[in-house]
Design a protein around this motif. Sequence first.
Motif: not given
Length: 704
Positions: A543-547, A620-625, A629-630, A119-126
């Motif tokens: 935080l994303l892992c927890l969510s 959660a309210a944002c719809g896309s955690p 977070i990013l 799940r956290v792969q989407c947070l990786q920044i080049p």
Amino acid sequence: VNARRHIGLQQLSSLASTGRTFLGPVKSHKFIVDESTNQSTLICSAVRLIESLDLTSAAGQLLNETIQAQNKEFKTGMSTLLFLVGAWSNAVVECLQQNVPVPAIVSVMSEGLNSCCERVQCLQIPISDVKKELCSSRVRPKAFESKTGRAGRDGLTNPWNLLCFQRGISTTEEVIPINSSSRQGDDYNINKFLVSPLAGCGSVASVVKAVGDRSPSVLSGSGVTASRCITQKLTHSRHFSALGKSCFSSQQGDFQGYLSGPSADLCGCCGLGHLATALSHGNQSSVKLLQSIAAYQQERAECSGPSQINIAEIVTCCVLGLPESYSCVSPGFVTLVSPEQATVIRHFAHKPLRILLMDGDLTERYRHLGFNSPRNVRTILEHPSPQGGSAGDAWLSRMADILMSFEVNLVLVKGNVCKNFMERCVASRILVIGCVARDVLCAFGAATGAQAVTYLSQLKGSCVGSGAWAELWRPSDGRAVDLGELVPARIGAGGIPLLTAVLTTALPSKAQLLEDQFWALLYRLHHALKDGKVFPGGGAVELLCLSHIQALAEQPGRSGNAKAVRELPGPWLAEYKSIVLQALASGWKQYLSVVLCNAAKASSELEACAAVDHYLQKAAACGSPSAYILEEFRRGGGLRGSSDPFPEQDIDLKVCDNVAAKTEAWRRALDLVLLVLQTDAEIITGPRRNQILNSPVSSEFMFL
């Protein structure tokens, strides 16, 4: 330890609790005191902590092996690993208290962590995006103003200034020099690579002019002189801060800083300086050293390839007795020698030396790895002396004669050196340095043409190199250093790429701490460049892992691997899925809470937990955690509690974490906890068995 609960997990939790203060940018140090010698050392890493503990239990030894494996591979992530071991051990114990079967705990927790890593792969920044963002980011103007609108009036009493070291932003210019000492004939003029990593993370970079250039130093776009900025100094503690003045405040006539305009592409050597600041986690002193190293290495490579840090060309040397402001980067190999060896070095002044490299110990009894002595043969004396002298004296004389016959002046030895032989060499004006790293030997071999030998008896003329030099190391102000028992010396050769980070401190107990901090940051930057991507730091990934885990816990259905699903009834496994996932999530929540407390953004763990819950609700309210977070962490907000001293400050705070090191620390922590969970007995053998048999707790053990 409660005997009614899992003993191994309780032992892990107890050991891990000692490292809670190592998380976050504001770490608490610990003193390790040796009662036998009454000597103490200062530590701030999980590795040094575990090495100092008396780990007699099996669980403790497994914990030590796990942390050592993480340290060997990444040199970072050990504090996270240690904390999660404790948090997840407590979580698993609670699962056992609720009668959750062990197979269900193992299956659901393993699958839960695997799901988090995906799940956290989407947070990786080049890295390329990180460099652009860091180099273009600026401190917004209102960050410099107080609520009453008085900008810069309070000086160091302004609370924002007092936490600049925490937030990776500096209001002053301070440049750490690369010390080229008195040798002006080196291949590179290193003074031109002195770049300050604390230039506000903007597009303006500062460099140091060459000696003797007295032209005015002016900030582009303003009338403020850079020398005025340099004289200001942020200090954290009167005990652990730099005890002396900055080398530039005392050498205004020789070194003056100036700031070039935006057109100068010196922004931390293609962004490496700012990336190092983002990875520093509050360790600003090492950032300045690392930026000088990066600039020097990039210039040598002529920027022909992608930005990289060559760790093999970097060594460290701790010099005691000088203020920390004298820390610098020196070309060549800086090491500590005895006063007698220093006398030999003074004799070598401005003279080319013939150098010999030895890949082993320089002792009479040393044998190379793999040497097999004849069986059933006991060697009494290898080389009998007809003159009646001792065998040791004969060996010393023979080895010294070999060196003198080849006119060797300098010997670098990978291993230990016989004390008597070193004294014999000093008398013959031959400099012998022991315990030299293999990378240093390779660098000198490439620069001088020397070939390493295992034994002096193998020495040939083609193995001896030439073109080396040696001198006593001097700090940036040029003063002589007389530190009593050990004297710093600098050894080099033409074109050698070696750089030494000279770490100075007036406190002997702090030397190991400074060295650990430097290498930790160096390897963070190395792995970030190697991975080509980083995570946003400050708790974003956790935080994303927890969510994500909380969302999985609320979903109906099975969890676990296929084997566990086949062996266990579906409803039975689903019954415990939510409990186990919530236990896994509790580890992330504890992690975030402790980071908030250690960063002074929450006054208590209760308040920190409330802040984490608030962020989870907003995500959660944002719809896309992940998107929330990013965006939150790209704005530099980070996790904040209601006790944050700067809730209204809008600061571009950029903190990054390594990708592979962080995820591997998670996996190793959970693997260790689940391994200990699945053990049901500890069988004790050897002398300790007899001690337990005669102790009052013998009734708690079963003797086989």
